[in-house]
Design an enzyme around this catalytic site. Structure first.
Site, PDB file in Angstrom:
ATOM      1  N   ASP A  84       0.928  -1.056  -0.242  1.00 59.97           N
ATOM      2  CA  ASP A  84      -0.004  -0.024   0.002  1.00 59.97           C
ATOM      3  C   ASP A  84       0.989   1.084   0.116  1.00 59.97           C
ATOM      4  O   ASP A  84       1.481   1.387   0.951  1.00 59.97           O
ATOM      5  CB  ASP A  84      -0.819  -0.094   1.407  1.00 59.97           C
ATOM      6  CG  ASP A  84      -1.926   1.148   1.350  1.00 59.97           C
ATOM      7  OD1 ASP A  84      -2.273   1.388   0.104  1.00 59.97           O
ATOM      8  OD2 ASP A  84      -2.436   1.395   2.450  1.00 59.97           O
ATOM      9  N   ASP A 106       3.218   4.698  -5.385  1.00 59.43           N
ATOM     10  CA  ASP A 106       2.481   5.887  -5.068  1.00 59.43           C
ATOM     11  C   ASP A 106       3.590   6.859  -5.404  1.00 59.43           C
ATOM     12  O   ASP A 106       4.217   7.463  -4.342  1.00 59.43           O
ATOM     13  CB  ASP A 106       1.745   6.146  -3.512  1.00 59.43           C
ATOM     14  CG  ASP A 106       1.229   7.459  -3.531  1.00 59.43           C
ATOM     15  OD1 ASP A 106       1.496   8.359  -4.550  1.00 59.43           O
ATOM     16  OD2 ASP A 106       0.759   7.725  -2.378  1.00 59.43           O
ATOM     17  N   HIS A 206      -9.548   5.118  -1.981  1.00 56.73           N
ATOM     18  CA  HIS A 206      -8.602   5.351  -0.708  1.00 56.73           C
ATOM     19  C   HIS A 206      -9.181   5.877   0.281  1.00 56.73           C
ATOM     20  O   HIS A 206     -10.409   6.442  -0.031  1.00 56.73           O
ATOM     21  CB  HIS A 206      -7.309   5.838  -0.945  1.00 56.73           C
ATOM     22  CG  HIS A 206      -6.258   4.914  -1.590  1.00 56.73           C
ATOM     23  ND1 HIS A 206      -5.195   4.451  -0.991  1.00 56.73           N
ATOM     24  CD2 HIS A 206      -6.291   4.349  -2.905  1.00 56.73           C
ATOM     25  CE1 HIS A 206      -4.476   3.682  -1.875  1.00 56.73           C
ATOM     26  NE2 HIS A 206      -5.086   3.561  -3.136  1.00 56.73           N
TER      27      HIS A 206
HETATM   28  P1  13P Z   1      -8.504   4.769   6.080  1.00 56.50           P
HETATM   29  O1  13P Z   1      -7.628   4.724   6.842  1.00 56.50           O
HETATM   30  O2  13P Z   1      -9.247   5.951   5.925  1.00 56.50           O
HETATM   31  O3  13P Z   1      -9.572   3.572   6.042  1.00 56.50           O
HETATM   32  O4  13P Z   1      -7.861   4.677   4.532  1.00 56.50           O
HETATM   33  C1  13P Z   1      -7.165   3.450   4.137  1.00 56.50           C
HETATM   34  C2  13P Z   1      -6.265   3.573   2.725  1.00 56.50           C
HETATM   35  O5  13P Z   1      -6.805   4.203   2.166  1.00 56.50           O
HETATM   36  C3  13P Z   1      -5.338   2.852   2.600  1.00 56.50           C
HETATM   37  O6  13P Z   1      -4.370   2.954   1.685  1.00 56.50           O
END
Ligand code: 13P
Length: 279
Positions: A84, A106, A206
């Site tokens: 991520d 990213d 996201h």
């Molecule tokens: P939240 O923490 O707002 O749920 O977002 C998670 C996210 O987008 C991880 O990339």
């Protein structure tokens, strides 16, 4: 079964539902998510931020842990292990070499041309190894991994440019933020719909925490095929742990303390699955 995200997200786009991406932080997180999704017979994406990667020891530890859980718990659903917000080619390469099946590069903090250059480098490396790639355009604001940044919405033109790199999915910044919202979320559904109608690749939302159910529904109708959830699971877990500690001041068994958040987590995972898959 550890798989990349290609088929599960393409099917979601076709079937007009979204696959959840739940961020993991440790063994318990991975185990709870896998158990609940396997029980519901639904595919899942386990997201690992760079901070969580460092916290758990590194990519190899995580791949070993997830593979081990899949075998030991007899998990038979498709599971995608995904980086991520990978900040660099090097992070993505390290994860791919260790056995991650999907990465997000990213590079959205750079100008678009640099974002495209770095994303393309990751796509070339990842695709040669059967690994899928998600990119970000515009910039999603809010706080994640203790890093706070300002939002900058994506345009259709930006999306068309970055899609030429060959990415498998795209996270256009359209008003959602990481972490808790200050005020009401304000998603740009019109641009979301336009991007979805123009691009063949699945779109990612996201900042899933705190978006009202009707907006989640609308986002899925506008073409969102993957929704990321992190903060909401952390809060659910925390509420359970706080209650346990307040009622069991003498209890020091870490399995009991950490495990006290499990029930709340399982409930949240089930709720998200039910909503995202339209069950
Ligand atoms: P939240 O923490 O707002 O749920 O977002 C998670 C996210 O987008 C991880 O990339």
């Amino acid at each position: 079964m550890l798989v990349n995200s290609k088929e599960m997200l393409q099917q979601a786009k076709k079937g007009k539902y979204a696959v959840p991406h739940f961020n993991i932080n440790n063994l318990e997180w991975a185990k709870n998510i896998l158990e609940k999704c396997n029980e519901m017979r639904l595919p899942v994406i386990l997201g690992v931020s760079e901070g969580a990667m460092k916290y758990m020891g590194g990519c190899n530890t995580i791949v070993g842990m997830v593979k081990g859980l899949i075998t030991d718990l007899n998990i038979t659903i498709p599971v995608c292990l995904h980086v991520d917000h990978g900040q660099s080619f090097e992070t993505c390469k390290k994860a791919i070499d260790a056995g991650f099946t999907s990465v997000m590069i990213d590079a959205s903090k750079y100008p678009l041309s640099e974002n495209v250059r770095i994303t393309k480098e990751v796509v070339d490396y990842a695709h040669a190894k059967g690994v899928t790639v998600e990119a970000e355009v515009g910039h999603i604001g809010g706080t994640e991994d203790n890093i706070t940044s300002n939002a900058n919405n994506a345009t259709l033109e930006d999306c068309l440019i970055i899609a030429k790199t060959g990415i498998d999915s795209l996270a256009p910044a359209l008003g959602s933020v990481h972490g808790l919202y200050k005020g009401k979320p304000n998603l740009d559904f019109e641009t979301m719909k336009k991007i979805n109608e123009t691009l063949p690749i699945p779109l990612v939302l996201h900042g899933g925490t705190g978006i009202p159910n009707e907006d989640i529904q609308k986002a899925i109708e506008c073409g969102i095929s993957k929704i990321n959830i992190n903060t909401e699971l952390q809060i659910a877990w925390h509420n359970g742990v706080i209650e346990f500690i307040n009622n069991n001041k003498e209890s020091y068994d870490p399995r009991k303390v950490i495990g006290a958040g499990k029930e709340n987590m399982m409930k949240t995972i089930e709720e998200k699955n039910t909503m995202f898959f339209g069950l």
